[in-house]
Design a protein around this motif. Structure first.
Motif, mmCIF file in Angstrom:
data_model
loop_
_atom_site.group_PDB
_atom_site.id
_atom_site.type_symbol
_atom_site.label_atom_id
_atom_site.label_comp_id
_atom_site.label_asym_id
_atom_site.label_seq_id
_atom_site.Cartn_x
_atom_site.Cartn_y
_atom_site.Cartn_z
ATOM 1 N N GLU A 121 -19.808 5.022 10.104
ATOM 2 C CA GLU A 121 -18.675 5.923 9.847
ATOM 3 C C GLU A 121 -17.357 5.309 10.335
ATOM 4 O O GLU A 121 -16.339 5.395 9.647
ATOM 5 N N GLN A 122 -17.382 4.676 11.496
ATOM 6 C CA GLN A 122 -16.174 4.020 12.004
ATOM 7 C C GLN A 122 -15.732 2.899 11.056
ATOM 8 O O GLN A 122 -14.546 2.749 10.777
ATOM 9 N N LEU A 123 -16.692 2.134 10.566
ATOM 10 C CA LEU A 123 -16.372 1.045 9.645
ATOM 11 C C LEU A 123 -15.811 1.593 8.340
ATOM 12 O O LEU A 123 -14.823 1.065 7.808
ATOM 13 N N LYS A 124 -16.420 2.661 7.839
ATOM 14 C CA LYS A 124 -15.921 3.309 6.623
ATOM 15 C C LYS A 124 -14.485 3.784 6.830
ATOM 16 O O LYS A 124 -13.615 3.560 5.971
ATOM 17 N N ASN A 125 -14.215 4.406 7.971
ATOM 18 C CA ASN A 125 -12.864 4.879 8.279
ATOM 19 C C ASN A 125 -11.874 3.719 8.373
ATOM 20 O O ASN A 125 -10.744 3.821 7.891
ATOM 21 N N PHE A 126 -12.305 2.624 8.982
ATOM 22 C CA PHE A 126 -11.448 1.444 9.091
ATOM 23 C C PHE A 126 -11.025 0.961 7.704
ATOM 24 O O PHE A 126 -9.849 0.717 7.449
ATOM 25 N N PHE A 127 -11.994 0.841 6.802
ATOM 26 C CA PHE A 127 -11.675 0.369 5.456
ATOM 27 C C PHE A 127 -10.811 1.370 4.695
ATOM 28 O O PHE A 127 -9.939 0.983 3.923
ATOM 29 N N GLU A 128 -11.032 2.636 4.908
ATOM 30 C CA GLU A 128 -10.188 3.652 4.267
ATOM 31 C C GLU A 128 -8.744 3.543 4.755
ATOM 32 O O GLU A 128 -7.807 3.635 3.964
ATOM 33 N N VAL A 129 -8.565 3.347 6.052
ATOM 34 C CA VAL A 129 -7.212 3.231 6.611
ATOM 35 C C VAL A 129 -6.527 1.970 6.092
ATOM 36 O O VAL A 129 -5.366 2.024 5.669
ATOM 37 N N THR A 130 -7.230 0.832 6.092
ATOM 38 C CA THR A 130 -6.596 -0.395 5.603
ATOM 39 C C THR A 130 -6.267 -0.286 4.118
ATOM 40 O O THR A 130 -5.218 -0.765 3.681
ATOM 41 N N GLU A 131 -7.122 0.378 3.362
ATOM 42 C CA GLU A 131 -6.844 0.588 1.941
ATOM 43 C C GLU A 131 -5.590 1.449 1.756
ATOM 44 O O GLU A 131 -4.744 1.153 0.912
ATOM 45 N N THR A 132 -5.467 2.488 2.555
ATOM 46 C CA THR A 132 -4.292 3.356 2.487
ATOM 47 C C THR A 132 -3.021 2.585 2.840
ATOM 48 O O THR A 132 -1.995 2.701 2.159
ATOM 49 N N ILE A 133 -3.084 1.793 3.904
ATOM 50 C CA ILE A 133 -1.914 0.997 4.300
ATOM 51 C C ILE A 133 -1.514 0.049 3.178
ATOM 52 O O ILE A 133 -0.333 -0.042 2.816
ATOM 53 N N ASN A 134 -2.478 -0.649 2.606
ATOM 54 C CA ASN A 134 -2.179 -1.579 1.512
ATOM 55 C C ASN A 134 -1.597 -0.865 0.302
ATOM 56 O O ASN A 134 -0.683 -1.371 -0.348
ATOM 57 N N LYS A 135 -2.102 0.327 -0.001
ATOM 58 C CA LYS A 135 -1.586 1.087 -1.138
ATOM 59 C C LYS A 135 -0.155 1.553 -0.867
ATOM 60 O O LYS A 135 0.699 1.477 -1.751
ATOM 61 N N LEU A 136 0.122 2.036 0.334
ATOM 62 C CA LEU A 136 1.480 2.444 0.688
ATOM 63 C C LEU A 136 2.464 1.289 0.510
ATOM 64 O O LEU A 136 3.561 1.472 -0.025
ATOM 65 N N ILE A 137 2.051 0.115 0.942
ATOM 66 C CA ILE A 137 2.913 -1.063 0.817
ATOM 67 C C ILE A 137 3.072 -1.460 -0.644
ATOM 68 O O ILE A 137 4.187 -1.687 -1.115
ATOM 69 N N ALA A 138 1.962 -1.533 -1.376
ATOM 70 C CA ALA A 138 2.012 -1.929 -2.788
ATOM 71 C C ALA A 138 2.848 -0.965 -3.625
ATOM 72 O O ALA A 138 3.586 -1.385 -4.522
ATOM 73 N N ASP A 139 2.739 0.311 -3.314
ATOM 74 C CA ASP A 139 3.484 1.326 -4.066
ATOM 75 C C ASP A 139 4.897 1.532 -3.537
ATOM 76 O O ASP A 139 5.599 2.435 -3.985
ATOM 77 N N LYS A 140 5.286 0.713 -2.545
ATOM 78 C CA LYS A 140 6.624 0.791 -1.949
ATOM 79 C C LYS A 140 6.951 2.193 -1.454
ATOM 80 O O LYS A 140 8.021 2.727 -1.690
ATOM 81 N N LYS A 141 5.981 2.789 -0.749
ATOM 82 C CA LYS A 141 6.150 4.145 -0.243
ATOM 83 C C LYS A 141 6.361 4.189 1.269
ATOM 84 O O LYS A 141 6.217 5.243 1.880
ATOM 85 N N VAL A 142 6.704 3.058 1.872
ATOM 86 C CA VAL A 142 6.924 3.039 3.315
ATOM 87 C C VAL A 142 8.400 3.269 3.622
ATOM 88 O O VAL A 142 8.765 4.198 4.333
ATOM 89 N N TYR A 143 9.268 2.441 3.056
ATOM 90 C CA TYR A 143 10.697 2.520 3.344
ATOM 91 C C TYR A 143 11.414 3.215 2.189
ATOM 92 O O TYR A 143 11.927 2.580 1.291
ATOM 93 N N THR A 144 11.381 4.526 2.250
ATOM 94 C CA THR A 144 12.051 5.342 1.248
ATOM 95 C C THR A 144 13.065 6.236 1.956
ATOM 96 O O THR A 144 13.067 6.361 3.181
ATOM 97 N N LYS A 145 13.929 6.868 1.170
ATOM 98 C CA LYS A 145 14.918 7.805 1.748
ATOM 99 C C LYS A 145 14.200 8.916 2.510
ATOM 100 O O LYS A 145 14.658 9.339 3.564
ATOM 101 N N ASP A 146 13.094 9.401 1.971
ATOM 102 C CA ASP A 146 12.356 10.498 2.599
ATOM 103 C C ASP A 146 11.727 10.108 3.940
ATOM 104 O O ASP A 146 11.449 10.948 4.769
ATOM 105 N N ASN A 147 11.475 8.806 4.136
ATOM 106 C CA ASN A 147 10.814 8.335 5.353
ATOM 107 C C ASN A 147 11.789 7.898 6.436
ATOM 108 O O ASN A 147 11.365 7.387 7.460
ATOM 109 N N ASN A 148 13.067 8.051 6.229
ATOM 110 C CA ASN A 148 14.060 7.601 7.202
ATOM 111 C C ASN A 148 13.988 8.486 8.452
ATOM 112 O O ASN A 148 14.239 9.679 8.379
#
Length: 151
Positions: A121-148
């Motif tokens: 379960e910990q390993l599954k969670n780790f991969f889910e978190v890294t996938e989410t981080i990569n998707k946020l970066i790929a979709d350019k959803k980290v540095y937006t006006k809403d996230n300031n």
């Protein structure tokens, strides 16, 4: 603050893993970068040199230096791409194939050591978190006006 930031945990962990891999690579008279490249080259058909950089997430100039070093060490050879007259395929030599097996074993040993010390379960969670981080970066959803945070 360093204990509280996600990027610190990622960076510190990756640096520790990279140091560990480089220490192990010394035993095989190579480097982590060369091992990673060996694992990224298709052992049967070779890999187009132009596809290798993006596949590894590496800049062309860095990859070029690594490939030159690998060629000097007799790990790879460059052959014309039969499907693209201008292209080059990177092929592993017999020595390169041997070193690829060594690199693969090092990665598998690391994976097994981690799996013995974390729950599925910990390993599954780790991969889910890294996938989410990569998707946020790929979709350019980290540095937006809403996230300031200085709103």
């Amino acid at each position: 603050m360093k204990e509280l930031t996600i990027d610190y945990a990622l960076r510190a962990t990756w640096q520790a893993v990279a140091r560990m891999y480089n220490e192990e690579a010394k035993e095989f008279e190579t480097t982590m970068a060369i091992g990673f490249t060996l694992l990224s080259i298709d052992p049967k058909t070779g890999t187009p040199s132009t596809a290798l950089g993006p596949k590894m997430g590496m800049e062309a100039t860095s990859l070029s230096r690594i490939l030159k070093s690998m060629q000097v060490k007799g790990l790879i050879e460059r052959k014309p791409n039969p499907n693209d007259g201008r292209g080059v395929l990177i092929h592993l030599t017999e020595f390169g194939l041997e070193k690829r097996v060594d690199s693969k074993n090092v990665v598998l040993i690391f994976n097994e050591a981690v799996k013995k010390n974390v729950t599925p379960e910990q390993l599954k969670n780790f991969f889910e978190v890294t996938e989410t981080i990569n998707k946020l970066i790929a979709d350019k959803k980290v540095y937006t006006k809403d996230n300031n945070i200085n709103k």
